[in-house]
Write a protein that holds these residues in place. Structure first.
Motif, mmCIF file in Angstrom:
data_model
loop_
_atom_site.group_PDB
_atom_site.id
_atom_site.type_symbol
_atom_site.label_atom_id
_atom_site.label_comp_id
_atom_site.label_asym_id
_atom_site.label_seq_id
_atom_site.Cartn_x
_atom_site.Cartn_y
_atom_site.Cartn_z
ATOM 1 N N UNK A 1 -6.898 -24.017 21.082
ATOM 2 C CA UNK A 1 -6.793 -24.813 21.247
ATOM 3 C C UNK A 1 -7.989 -25.251 20.106
ATOM 4 N N UNK A 2 -8.315 -26.635 19.431
ATOM 5 C CA UNK A 2 -9.133 -26.441 18.359
ATOM 6 C C UNK A 2 -10.076 -27.642 18.761
ATOM 7 N N UNK B 1 -8.243 -22.126 29.782
ATOM 8 C CA UNK B 1 -9.886 -22.538 29.068
ATOM 9 C C UNK B 1 -11.077 -21.926 28.547
ATOM 10 N N UNK B 2 -10.474 -19.573 29.288
ATOM 11 C CA UNK B 2 -11.182 -18.702 28.830
ATOM 12 C C UNK B 2 -10.994 -18.713 27.840
ATOM 13 N N UNK B 3 -9.950 -18.761 26.869
ATOM 14 C CA UNK B 3 -9.866 -18.468 25.670
ATOM 15 C C UNK B 3 -10.426 -19.273 24.761
ATOM 16 N N UNK B 4 -9.863 -20.339 25.090
ATOM 17 C CA UNK B 4 -11.095 -21.419 24.256
ATOM 18 C C UNK B 4 -11.946 -21.345 24.460
ATOM 19 N N UNK B 5 -13.414 -20.600 24.954
ATOM 20 C CA UNK B 5 -14.399 -20.907 25.388
ATOM 21 C C UNK B 5 -15.120 -19.405 24.349
ATOM 22 N N UNK C 1 -13.950 -17.203 18.281
ATOM 23 C CA UNK C 1 -14.778 -17.413 17.055
ATOM 24 C C UNK C 1 -15.194 -18.536 16.496
ATOM 25 N N UNK C 2 -15.848 -19.326 16.349
ATOM 26 C CA UNK C 2 -16.171 -20.305 15.867
ATOM 27 C C UNK C 2 -16.494 -21.359 16.822
ATOM 28 N N UNK C 3 -16.082 -21.670 17.310
ATOM 29 C CA UNK C 3 -15.497 -23.125 18.423
ATOM 30 C C UNK C 3 -16.954 -22.915 19.507
ATOM 31 N N UNK C 4 -17.685 -21.828 19.623
ATOM 32 C CA UNK C 4 -18.988 -22.014 20.832
ATOM 33 C C UNK C 4 -19.977 -23.361 19.396
ATOM 34 N N UNK C 5 -19.206 -22.747 18.967
ATOM 35 C CA UNK C 5 -20.786 -23.849 17.930
ATOM 36 C C UNK C 5 -20.471 -25.010 17.577
ATOM 37 N N UNK C 6 -19.164 -25.646 17.556
ATOM 38 C CA UNK C 6 -18.132 -26.859 17.413
ATOM 39 C C UNK C 6 -18.764 -27.231 18.339
ATOM 40 N N UNK C 7 -18.665 -26.865 19.627
ATOM 41 C CA UNK C 7 -18.779 -27.344 20.630
ATOM 42 C C UNK C 7 -20.090 -28.014 20.999
#
Length: 272
Positions: A110-111, A26-30, A33-39
């Motif tokens: 994770x994507x 979970x921490x790695x996902x959060x 880079x680049x996933x914060x905006x997609x989430x």
């Protein structure tokens, strides 16, 4: 596809490694880079370029694992404009990548939220019992070994692929294979989509056996229009390796408790 929500198989000790793996994923996902905006629903090109550069650096790539061929040009994370419009800038890599180490780092990437939560749900339900049976240290080694076997097994079958391979699915598939070997008669509460989600209590051999058959069918290309971005073959390899590694522990594994039955009428009154 049925959705497991709980198993009737209590543990004797706290599954610290299982909890730590879930927290780490979970921490790695959060912080990817680049996933914060997609989430948040932001799919700007800059976000996608940052994510692509990060995955090329830390994800496992079959071509790199088998042939040790590192690409000469990789995304830098920057956005540029070319003859065909805006796109991600590529250039020579400014880092040294270890293909075997990338298998380990890819196990924590994770994507999407759906990808992450699906994997963590299976790990939470089935991982605690495998850790309880193996012990903390052996379970950690088992988990990593299944992840490596799944990644390299998939890479051998797709040795010319340059698509990044990410996710904990291969390692968790090994956990499912071990659970099938050690606790085939344990009862698992699942939600079955049939107009509405119906809760059913099914034996683990049926739930996990059905899951494995689906992965095997999908990995052969049957039942789906295209293999898409899901590495079904990695699931199959991880599951089989998990079964093999857990098999020696089968003789000494205590059976799960019998689930309580519902009592009716006179039988219920006598129980008081």
């Amino acid at each position: 596809m049925v959705i497991p929500v709980h198993d009737v198989n209590p543990v004797r000790r706290t599954p610290y490694v299982t909890y730590a793996l879930i927290a780490a994923n979970v921490l790695v996902f959060l912080y990817t880079p680049g996933l914060a905006g997609s989430v948040a629903g932001d799919s700007r090109l800059s976000q996608l370029c940052h994510l692509q550069a990060f995955l090329d650096h830390y994800a496992a790539v079959p071509q790199e694992l088998i042939h040790h061929q590192m690409p000469r040009l990789v995304p830098t994370g920057d956005v540029g404009a070319g003859p065909q419009g805006a796109g991600c800038v590529v250039g020579p890599p400014d880092y040294d990548k270890s293909p075997p180490l990338s298998v380990f780092t890819a196990m924590f990437l994770h994507g999407s939220w759906l990808h992450l939560l699906g994997n963590m749900l299976f790990l939470l339900i089935f991982g605690n019992n495998i850790e309880d049976r193996m012990g903390h240290v052996r379970f950690t080694l088992f988990y990593v070994a299944c992840g490596f076997a799944a990644a390299y097994g998939f890479a051998l079958l797709n040795d010319n692929s340059s698509d990044p391979l990410i996710g904990a699915s291969g390692a968790i598939a090994g956990v499912l294979g071990a659970y099938l070997v050690l606790y085939p008669k344990a009862r698992v509460w699942v939600l079955v989509p049939f107009l509405i989600f119906l809760p059913l209590r099914l034996p683990a051999w049926l739930v996990l056996g059905f899951w494995f058959v689906l992965q095997a069918v999908y990995s052969s290309g049957e039942g789906v229009s295209t293999a898409g971005t899901v590495a079904y073959a990695a699931h199959v390899v991880g599951f089989l390796v998990g079964m093999l590694l857990a098999w020696p522990l089968r003789p000494g594994t205590p059976p799960p408790p019998e689930p309580r039955r519902l009592l009716w009428g006179r039988q219920a009154r006598h129980s008081w």
